[in-house]
Design a protein around this motif. Structure first.
Motif, short mmCIF file in Angstrom:
data_model
loop_
_atom_site.label_atom_id
_atom_site.label_comp_id
_atom_site.label_asym_id
_atom_site.label_seq_id
_atom_site.Cartn_x
_atom_site.Cartn_y
_atom_site.Cartn_z
N GLU A 11 20.72 27.88 -17.47
CA GLU A 11 21.33 26.55 -17.58
C GLU A 11 20.60 25.66 -18.57
O GLU A 11 21.07 24.57 -18.90
N TYR A 50 22.05 17.51 -15.15
CA TYR A 50 22.57 18.86 -14.91
C TYR A 50 21.46 19.74 -14.34
O TYR A 50 21.64 20.44 -13.33
N ARG A 76 26.11 26.27 -19.16
CA ARG A 76 26.63 25.08 -18.47
C ARG A 76 28.15 24.97 -18.71
O ARG A 76 28.90 24.68 -17.79
N PRO A 112 27.96 19.72 -11.69
CA PRO A 112 27.05 19.00 -10.79
C PRO A 112 26.90 17.52 -11.12
O PRO A 112 26.50 16.74 -10.27
N THR A 113 27.25 17.16 -12.37
CA THR A 113 26.97 15.77 -12.78
C THR A 113 28.13 14.82 -12.48
O THR A 113 28.01 13.63 -12.71
N HIS A 157 20.76 18.92 -11.00
CA HIS A 157 21.97 19.04 -10.18
C HIS A 157 22.27 17.74 -9.44
O HIS A 157 22.40 17.71 -8.21
#
Ligand SMILES: Cc1cc2nc3c(=O)[nH]c(=O)nc-3n(C[C@H](O)[C@H](O)[C@H](O)COP(=O)(O)OP(=O)(O)OC[C@H]3O[C@@H](n4cnc5c(N)ncnc54)[C@H](O)[C@@H]3O)c2cc1C
Length: 390
Positions: free
Chosen positions: A349, A28, A355, A199-200, A31
């Motif tokens: 984050e 994460y 998150r 993003p993951t 990113h």
């Protein structure tokens, strides 16, 4: 489901979640896509949780599977989206509508994680109204040639197999569904990188150009596509709602822990009444979501037990829309409150609330936007003649 098998699945999910957490966190912050999550899910045999044991799945009933998604949802909506895309909207239509040959060919390897699945309905010009899609097919001997662009597809850039929806190039506009292996010539894919969150996990668009699929890869009968898509969305909405419940649970835990530890004005912030109000709100969201999810799950299980009962089908469809709306809004609010209790740190984050806040926002958009779900709920009360759209 056998309680021992159920307990084993829960243990495996727990072990998976504990091992995946540090990797997910690192991915994460960097990113990037979490490939390791797939490897760990394979290790714990979690890529076919509700798939029948005869196809190598765990044979979990819906309630057990959704509990697993609640736990996975605590780790983040990106991780849960991987499972929703692969299982709830990828494997599900094959398990529900596929022939025995299709089930053998696709459920077995996908339950082992050798094939990752995706569901391709949305197009650049067809989102809330999938009936406006432009993808087409035409038959040429023992193959179909598929053409069209699918947009914003979870797992779309990594999937080995995609459920693809299209209209015939000529003739009646009756949508059909196809099982498409993505290893042939005529497919171009592009990952969506500039996302607000998630993003993951992978989100991608892809284009098929005269893409050949054998005629036996049509899912259901010709013209069944819309019915298959709508039934699959019920499964998908429940998975999103379960994941959102997990988000709420994690936000509650994070908020309580932080509020007890953080001191301001000479005492833990947990002793400030306005901070307690946030905690009470998150707890109420958790209770409400859990209860609506239980009702919606039961309705879907009843409907699955008698596929010919239109009233059960209608109720399962409506409750899935209701719980998806309730859960995704409650989860976004819970993440927002958790972020607020974390103060300035909440805006980073590095901490879990931020998150969740970024990731869970999409749950109010995909698998039916807030607006579309509200229209569906209102139409169910007002009657068809008041439906805002058809
Ligand atoms: C991260 C991510 C993952 C996704 N994964 C998948 C996937 O795996 N498979 C897939 O097929 N799709 C997927 N989607 C697509 C998603 O389902 C669509 O984005 C969604 O259905 C909305 O469609 P749209 O984006 O075209 O918005 P639009 O349909 O253009 O809607 C824009 C706005 O107009 C509103 N609106 C539209 N029609 C009406 C109406 N009649 N009345 C009132 N308001 C209306 C909408 O509610 C929305 O607020 C994904 C999207 C995202 C962001």
């Amino acid at each position: 489901m056998d309680p021992t098998v159920q307990a084993q699945l829960q243990q495996d999910v727990e072990a998976f979640c504990q091992q995946v957490r540090p990797v997910e966190e690192l991915c994460y912050l960097e990113h990037r896509f979490n490939q390791e999550a797939i490897e760990l899910a394979k290790k714990y045999n979690l890529l076919g949780m509700p798939v029948d044991v005869q196809w190598g799945g765990r044979g979990a009933d819906l309630s057990t599977y959704l509990k697993a998604l609640v736990r996975i949802g605590q780790e983040g909506s990106g991780l849960r989206t991987l499972f929703s895309g692969h299982t709830s909207i990828g494997q599900y239509p094959i398990a529900r509508f596929g022939s025995a040959d299709q089930q053998q060919e696709y459920l077995q390897p996908s339950a082992r994680g050798e094939k990752i699945m995706a569901f391709g309905l949305t197009e650049p010009e067809a989102g809330s109204n999938p009936l406006e899609l432009q993808s087409s097919y035409r038959q040429e001997g023992d193959h179909y040639l598929l053409n069209g662009i699918k947009y914003l597809i979870s797992n779309g850039g990594i999937a080995d197999t995609v459920i693809f929806f299209a209209y015939p190039a000529e003739g009646q506009r009756r949508m059909s569904a196809f099982i498409v292996d993505t290893d042939g010539p005529g497919i171009e894919r592009e990952d969506m990188t500039a996302k607000l969150g998630l993003p993951t996990c992978n989100t991608a668009m892809f284009e098929l150009t005269d893409y050949r699929v054998p005629t036996e890869n049509m899912l259901g009968s010709e013209g069944d596509g819309f019915r298959i898509a709508m039934a699959t969305l019920v499964s998908g909405r429940l998975s999103v709602a379960a994941g959102c419940l997990g988000v709420i649970e994690d936000c509650l835990k994070e908020t309580i822990d932080y509020a007890k530890e953080r001191q301001q004005h000479g005492k833990p912030i947990a002793q400030h009444q306005l901070v307690q109000q946030h905690i009470a709100h998150i707890e109420l969201s958790r209770q409400t979501t859990e209860s609506v999810l239980a009702t919606a799950t039961e309705a879907k299980m009843l409907s699955d037990a008698d596929l010919d009962d239109p009233e059960r089908l209608r109720r399962a469809d409506l409750l899935a829309a209701e719980v998806k709306f309730v859960a995704s809004n409650a989860a976004f609010d819970a993440a927002d409150r958790a972020l607020q209790v974390f103060g300035g740190r909440g805006y980073s984050e590095l901490f879990r609330p931020a998150r969740h806040w970024k990731d869970v926002r999409v749950c109010r958009i995909y698998e039916g936007t807030d607006e579309i779900l509200q229209l569906k709920i209102a139409a169910s009360l007002l009657g068809k003649e008041y439906a805002a759209f058809r």
